[in-house]
Design a protein around this motif. Structure first.
Motif, PDB file in Angstrom:
ATOM      1  N   GLN A 160      -7.012  -0.605  -2.165  1.00 56.30           N
ATOM      2  CA  GLN A 160      -6.583   0.620  -1.493  1.00 56.30           C
ATOM      3  C   GLN A 160      -7.053   1.819  -2.303  1.00 56.30           C
ATOM      4  O   GLN A 160      -7.238   1.747  -3.527  1.00 56.30           O
ATOM      5  CB  GLN A 160      -5.064   0.667  -1.315  1.00 56.30           C
ATOM      6  CG  GLN A 160      -4.268   0.660  -2.608  1.00 56.30           C
ATOM      7  CD  GLN A 160      -2.785   0.911  -2.399  1.00 56.30           C
ATOM      8  OE1 GLN A 160      -2.401   1.738  -1.559  1.00 56.30           O
ATOM      9  NE2 GLN A 160      -1.937   0.199  -3.147  1.00 56.30           N
ATOM     10  N   VAL A 220      -6.804   1.267   3.312  1.00 54.35           N
ATOM     11  CA  VAL A 220      -6.876  -0.137   2.891  1.00 54.35           C
ATOM     12  C   VAL A 220      -8.212  -0.705   3.346  1.00 54.35           C
ATOM     13  O   VAL A 220      -8.600  -0.564   4.519  1.00 54.35           O
ATOM     14  CB  VAL A 220      -5.708  -0.938   3.488  1.00 54.35           C
ATOM     15  CG1 VAL A 220      -5.918  -2.434   3.272  1.00 54.35           C
ATOM     16  CG2 VAL A 220      -4.393  -0.506   2.864  1.00 54.35           C
ATOM     17  N   ALA A 251       0.848  -1.196   0.000  1.00 52.77           N
ATOM     18  CA  ALA A 251       0.000   0.000   0.000  1.00 52.77           C
ATOM     19  C   ALA A 251       0.885   1.248   0.000  1.00 52.77           C
ATOM     20  O   ALA A 251       2.044   1.206   0.408  1.00 52.77           O
ATOM     21  CB  ALA A 251      -0.924   0.002   1.212  1.00 52.77           C
TER      22      ALA A 251
END
Length: 711
Positions: free
Chosen positions: A80, A38, A32
């Motif tokens: 994400q 997330v 990420a």
């Protein structure tokens, strides 16, 4: 290349690191970007939220939402989103599947200590646990600390160090609030070892790197640490002091703030509790230079339809962009990572993929590859035998470039017991958590080009554990950093020096890998022994094994002479010296010293060294050269000398023999005998009067195939 206005931006799909179970209370997310949110959902991209958390990027542990539990058998999908872009959702082929928690402790194999447990150590690494289990560390009735076995491994930090001379215990239990299970919780033990230095002495100095630190680095490698010691990094120029407990002898220490991009220096030392009466190690000072351009990433060519890309030559913490035919995916390299997999979107055959990484405002050169054709993979095979408590599974029949995962089916159901692992060859060893359970059926699955996972045709059944016999070291050679052992597949094998009792290496062996890495190159003549661990059992010490040479030189015992019958006695061709030096790394050199004292003839020489072993193995290497006559007044000889030929030659022929790297072949080399053979063709001046070769005058017959090698 598309123009800037045609570029479409997106985020890479984050990765959930497995395995996970119904006991897991958090998830480890990699890939990420900093500041992204997330989201993890249950069952599908439209399922209920399980996680919704802002992250720091690279590698983040995120908790489940309040009152949420993972459901066994359900697939987890992750994406994400940040202020600019959104990632796709996890491909169904790559979704992490929640494993069932155990129902009976009797069916749970004991965990194992990856760390060495030393007196006064305050950190310990325990492997082979049920993901999400609670792990309690104790000595006798004294509790020392707890940790959660995220992804099957628990890394406990202890308030007080291990007392000397006792036995450390790691006990699994269900996490708070989980339903009870049948039987008594399972545990494992190991003796607390004395520190490797006597009372009053200093701990050994640590080693910083490789790689050597440089500006903007977010982590540094520190090695030579006593497991459980406290490591202090003093960045005096920046006024920063960082302290960390090490549960292994070598780790990448994640820094609180990156190193100054302009350069600087840091000092590193290790220490344990004062009650152990040993002094801290001498400080090691290392200077780091200014930040440099990150290395060029190396993407491996994916196949058509694949949604994932394996990239090497990475810099931990760098911002990464992956341009797939004009769609640019952003991600962050996890800390202390040099190679990993990134999930994008399915890639079409023939598309160009370009990968660039950036750190400290400096961008790398792009690493470029092209998506290859799609392919159909065959079912992989789990190599047998599998034994109860085995800690590693060997999977064969793998399509190079595939992602591979191991499953186990038992009384509680079926689930993955490993994360997805990228395979660079047709065979890969995969660590599992928990360790294998007797009578469980173990299979493997692989996915490569987006066509769905392919699973083993036939599972391998886990067998009962036989007696743990002492481990024999079959091969150990100087200069090498591994030994070959005879041990049970799946066992943890530790290697020690006999004189000091010092552990010098450990590893997991499997049906195809019998080598154990050691910390430093072996020294000829030192005596080693090994032990193996499985199911909370330790074998007796194995027999002593003396390290054999990693180099052998075969010498010509005495000069050889080839008479020149047309000239006076003493005017002949002589093979004065020869040395074939062989090394276990495969490199060899063949040196020969030859001289022609004839005045009216040149000499064309084929000389060979043949190594033979009673087993029938042989290897032959040949030298071919031309010697001028020992005459400065003959016109024909002058022509040879003008071309660079001389009457005396001392020459070395280098070469490479890869089979020397095989321990079984090198053992044959060490026990081989050498024969030296040659054939000389004489040419008198002028060339039309060349002598016939009289082979009867050579005591050593010529080789049947001068340049052949049966190695």
């Amino acid at each position: 290349m598309p123009s800037p206005s045609e570029v479409e931006m997106a985020l890479c799909v984050p990765r959930i690191v497995g395995p996970v179970s119904g006991w897991s209370s958090s998830l480890l997310i990699e890939g990420a970007v900093a500041g992204a949110t997330v989201v993890v959902r249950d069952g599908s991209p439209t399922g209920p939220d399980l996680v919704k958390s802002s992250v720091g990027g690279g590698r983040d542990r995120v908790p489940l939402l309040p009152s949420v539990q993972l459901s066994p058998g359900r697939a987890l999908f992750v994406a994400q989103i940040d202020a600019f872009d959104t990632s796709p959702w996890t491909s169904p082929d790559l979704a992490e599947v929640v494993g069932p928690p155990p129902v009976d402790w009797a069916k749970v194999p004991p965990p194992w200590f990856r760390s060495q447990v030393f007196a006064c150590g305050r950190a310990v690494w325990v492997e082979g646990c049920v993901p999400g289990a609670q792990v309690s560390i104790s000595v006798g009735a004294l509790p020392l600390g707890q940790a959660v076995a995220d992804e099957g491994r628990a890394r406990a930090r202890l308030g007080t160090g291990f007392p000397a001379g006792l036995v450390a215990r790691a006990t699994l239990s269900a996490p708070p609030g989980a339903p009870g299970i049948v039987g008594a919780p399972v545990s494992t033990t190991t003796p607390v070892r004395a520190l490797p230095v006597p009372s009053g002495a200093e701990l050994p100095a640590v080693v910083v790197g490789p790689p050597r630190p440089e500006g903007c680095d977010t982590s540094i490698v520190v090695a030579g640490v006593v497991d459980g010691a406290e490591v202090t990094v003093d960045r005096a120029d920046e006024g920063i002091v960082e302290v960390a407990l090490f549960d292994l002898d070598s780790l990448s220490l994640r820094l609180g703030t990156p190193l100054d991009p302009r350069g600087g220096r840091l000092t590193v030392a290790q220490a344990v509790s004062a009650r152990c009466e040993v002094r801290p190690s001498p400080p090691v000072t290392v200077e780091w230079g200014p930040a440099t351009q990150p290395p060029t990433p190396t993407p491996r060519p994916p196949c058509g339809g694949s949604p994932f890309l394996y990239v090497e030559n990475l810099k931990g913490g760098a911002a990464l962009t992956i341009d797939v035919g004009g769609t640019v995916f952003r991600t962050v390299v996890p800390p202390a990572t040099t190679a990993t997999v990134f999930e994008v979107a399915p890639m079409a055959e023939g598309v160009t993929v370009s990968v660039t990484q950036q750190a400290c405002g400096l961008a790398s050169q792009p690493g470029v590859t092209t998506v290859g054709p799609g392919m159909v993979s065959q079912p992989p095979t789990v190599a047998g035998p599998l034994l109860r408590c085995a800690r590693v599974v060997r999977v064969t029949g793998v399509t190079p470039g595939a992602l591979v995962r191991v499953h186990a089916r038992g009384v509680a159901g079926s689930s993955p017991i490993s994360p997805w692992v990228w395979a660079g060859s047709t065979s890969v060893a995969i660590e599992v958590s928990p360790s294998l359970v007797e009578d469980d059926e173990v299979s493997a699955e692989q996915t490569v080009c987006g066509g769905g996972p392919v699973t083993s045709d036939r599972p391998e059944v886990v067998q009962a554990l036989p007696d743990l016999l002492p481990v024999e070291i079959a091969f150990a050679f100087a200069t090498q950093r591994s030994v070959t052992v005879v041990a049970l597949p799946g066992a943890l094998v530790r290697v020690f020096r006999r004189v000091t009792g010092e552990e010098i290496g450990w590893g997991l062996v499997d049906p195809e890998n019998d080598r154990v890495r050691v910390d430093a190159p072996l020294v000829e003549g030192e005596v080693l022994f090994a032990v193996q661990h499985l199911c909370n059992q330790r074998s007796e010490d194995g027999p002593d094994h003396r390290v054999r040479p990693g180099r052998r030189t075969f010498l010509l015992p005495q000069p050889k002479t080839w008479p020149v019958t047309s000239e006076p006695v003493g005017h002949d061709v002589t093979w004065r010296e020869c040395a074939l030096e062989c090394r276990i790394d495969g490199v060899y050199t063949l040196r020969g010293l030859f001289e022609n004292t004839a005045e009216g003839a040149s000499a064309d020489i084929d000389a060979s060294v043949r190594l033979t072993h009673p087993s029938g193995w042989q290897l032959e290497r040949t030298m071919t050269l031309l010697l001028a006559a020992d005459n400065d007044s003959n016109p024909s000889n002058d022509l040879l000398k003008q071309k660079g030929y001389t009457s005396k030659v001392d020459r070395t022929w280098p070469g490479l023999e890869p089979t020397f790297r095989r321990p079984d072949v090198w053992s044959l080399v060490l026990d081989a005998t050498a024969t030296f053979q040659w054939l000389v063709a004489l040419s008198t001046f002028p060339e039309s009067e060349a002598d016939d070769v009289d082979e009867d005058k050579d005591k050593d017959p010529p080789p049947p195939s001068p340049r052949s090698s049966d190695a």
